[in-house]
Scaffold this motif. Structure first.
Motif, PDB file in Angstrom:
ATOM      1  N   SER A  46      12.420   1.663  -4.792  1.00  0.00           N
ATOM      2  CA  SER A  46      11.078   2.208  -5.055  1.00  0.00           C
ATOM      3  C   SER A  46      11.213   3.601  -5.642  1.00  0.00           C
ATOM      4  CB  SER A  46      10.293   2.289  -3.741  1.00  0.00           C
ATOM      5  OG  SER A  46       9.104   3.031  -3.926  1.00  0.00           O
ATOM      6  N   THR A  47      10.338   3.925  -6.561  1.00  0.00           N
ATOM      7  CA  THR A  47      10.187   5.319  -7.016  1.00  0.00           C
ATOM      8  C   THR A  47       8.820   5.826  -6.578  1.00  0.00           C
ATOM      9  OG1 THR A  47      11.636   4.992  -8.905  1.00  0.00           O
ATOM     10  CG2 THR A  47      10.102   6.841  -9.040  1.00  0.00           C
ATOM     11  N   ARG A  48       7.738   5.186  -7.093  1.00  0.00           N
ATOM     12  CA  ARG A  48       6.371   5.670  -6.854  1.00  0.00           C
ATOM     13  C   ARG A  48       5.995   5.698  -5.381  1.00  0.00           C
ATOM     14  NH1 ARG A  48       6.717   3.932 -11.884  1.00  0.00           N
ATOM     15  NH2 ARG A  48       8.204   2.590 -10.840  1.00  0.00           N
ATOM     16  N   THR A  49       6.155   4.552  -4.707  1.00  0.00           N
ATOM     17  CA  THR A  49       5.665   4.440  -3.332  1.00  0.00           C
ATOM     18  C   THR A  49       6.465   5.364  -2.410  1.00  0.00           C
ATOM     19  OG1 THR A  49       5.228   2.134  -3.870  1.00  0.00           O
ATOM     20  CG2 THR A  49       5.025   2.765  -1.554  1.00  0.00           C
ATOM     21  N   ARG A  98       9.256  -0.680   3.538  1.00  0.00           N
ATOM     22  CA  ARG A  98       9.234  -1.698   2.475  1.00  0.00           C
ATOM     23  C   ARG A  98      10.346  -2.697   2.751  1.00  0.00           C
ATOM     24  NH1 ARG A  98       8.943  -0.704  -3.970  1.00  0.00           N
ATOM     25  NH2 ARG A  98       6.779  -0.386  -3.334  1.00  0.00           N
ATOM     26  N   HIS A 128       0.879  -5.277  -0.593  1.00  0.00           N
ATOM     27  CA  HIS A 128       1.170  -3.882  -0.954  1.00  0.00           C
ATOM     28  C   HIS A 128      -0.158  -3.129  -0.794  1.00  0.00           C
ATOM     29  CE1 HIS A 128       3.084  -0.459  -2.506  1.00  0.00           C
ATOM     30  NE2 HIS A 128       3.571  -0.920  -3.655  1.00  0.00           N
ATOM     31  N   PRO A 250       0.743  -1.262 -12.102  1.00  0.00           N
ATOM     32  CA  PRO A 250       1.233  -0.635 -10.868  1.00  0.00           C
ATOM     33  C   PRO A 250       2.580   0.051 -11.035  1.00  0.00           C
ATOM     34  CG  PRO A 250       1.503  -3.023 -10.779  1.00  0.00           C
ATOM     35  CD  PRO A 250       0.714  -2.723 -12.020  1.00  0.00           C
TER      36      PRO A 250
HETATM   37  N1   CP Z   1       4.079   0.265  -7.685  1.00  0.00           N
HETATM   38  C1   CP Z   1       5.185   0.356  -6.930  1.00  0.00           C
HETATM   39  O1   CP Z   1       5.252  -0.160  -5.797  1.00  0.00           O
HETATM   40  O2   CP Z   1       6.195   1.066  -7.520  1.00  0.00           O
HETATM   41  P1   CP Z   1       7.598   1.400  -6.833  1.00  0.00           P
HETATM   42  O3   CP Z   1       8.361   0.117  -6.691  1.00  0.00           O
HETATM   43  O4   CP Z   1       8.274   2.386  -7.756  1.00  0.00           O
HETATM   44  O5   CP Z   1       7.310   1.990  -5.475  1.00  0.00           O
END
Ligand code: CP
Length: 298
Positions: A46-49, A98, A128, A250
């Motif tokens: 993951s980056t964003r979450t 996650r 999610h 997303p």
């Molecule tokens: N949208 C999302 O879950 O991105 P990541 O996998 O980077 O967290």
């Protein structure tokens, strides 16, 4: 108290979380919860979450920890439940997790300490919830009324936890028309809310919101890979939609596969606004759980 799926929340709670997140976005200072310890446990990339949860925790003055499962004692055979009990024994009140398995939270929930709150940061193909909340927040911020919207979600619907949580939140919020479009091998028989179709042009026609979904190669155990060219959100494809259409994704994006760079970087794109909103929505979710749970009283 936990946040494991969108259906854990009522319409009024979702509206309150969006209002709180928008407040946070405007605010110069935030309330702080220095007595609360939160751990982020990401069994999938993951980056964003991951980073937005970490930033949200820091903005709220929480003690924030990060456990990398590949470098933890789980690599020496420790069970996940023992890991969670161990960090709880250190004083951790909230775990943001996650995992690749759809049903992981159903499996662990009966066995975790009663004073540990869990937030689902993405589970398999199933859920999610904080992504769905930030997506809805982004539409609210644009001044859009859910019941007046036609929304087209295009791409790999079958393997997308984002699509499933988005479908549920659109149902709760009363979105007027929701259509999921994908090649047949990536189209589930049904979604919790909305229609499914292989007819992408019909799905895009007059849409107010178009959400592109990533091709989730990591979840394709059946080997049914598909050429997504007809389903790629290009400027041509977008010309079928409403002239005022807004584009969501997303992330992470596969440029040139499910979305063209001209669209992703164009004036109709809200993709980076979604990322920004993720920080504030995750602050709202953390505060909601802190106030509602044991963590508030420690
Ligand atoms: N949208 C999302 O879950 O991105 P990541 O996998 O980077 O967290």
């Amino acid at each position: 108290m936990h946040l494991l799926q969108v259906s854990d929340l009522s319409k009024a709670e979702i509206e309150a979380l969006i209002a709180r997140a928008l407040d946070f976005k405007q605010a110069k200072t935030y309330p702080t919860y220095p007595q609360v310890s939160v751990i982020n446990v990401f069994y999938e990339k993951s980056t964003r979450t991951h980073l937005s949860f970490a930033l949200a925790q820091q903005n709220l003055g929480c003690k924030t920890l990060d456990l990398n499962p590949e470098r933890s004692a789980e690599g020496k055979g420790e069970a996940m439940l023992d890991t969670l009990s161990t960090v709880h024994a250190m004083g951790v009140h909230l775990a943001v997790m996650r995992h690749a398995e759809d049903d992981i939270f159903d499996a662990i929930l009966p066995h975790i300490p009663s004073t540990l709150s869990l937030i689902n940061a993405g589970s398999g193909k199933r859920a999610h919830p904080t992504q769905a909340l930030l997506d809805m927040m982004t539409m609210f911020e644009l001044g859009l009324e859910p019941k007046n919207l036609k929304i087209a979600v295009v791409g790999d619907v079958l393997h997308s936890r984002v699509a499933h949580s988005f479908s549920t939140i659109c149902g709760i919020m009363g979105v007027g028309e929701l259509v999921f479009a994908a090649p047949d091998v990536w189209l589930p028989e049904a979604m919790p809310y909305g229609q499914v179709t292989t007819e992408v042009k019909a799905a895009l026609k007059d849409a107010d919101i178009v959400m592109a979904l990533r091709v989730q190669k990591e979840r394709m155990v059946d080997g049914k890979h598909q050429n997504l060219e007809a389903y790629c959100i290009t400027e041509d494809a977008l010309s079928l939609a409403s002239p005022n259409v807004h584009v969501l994704h997303p992330g992470p994006m596969n440029r040139g596969i499910e979305i063209d760079s001209a669209v992703a970087d164009g004036p109709k794109s809200c993709i980076l606004e979604q990322v920004t909103n993720g920080v504030y929505m995750r602050m709202a979710v953390l505060e909601h759980l802190i106030k509602a749970s044991h963590a508030a009283s420690v």
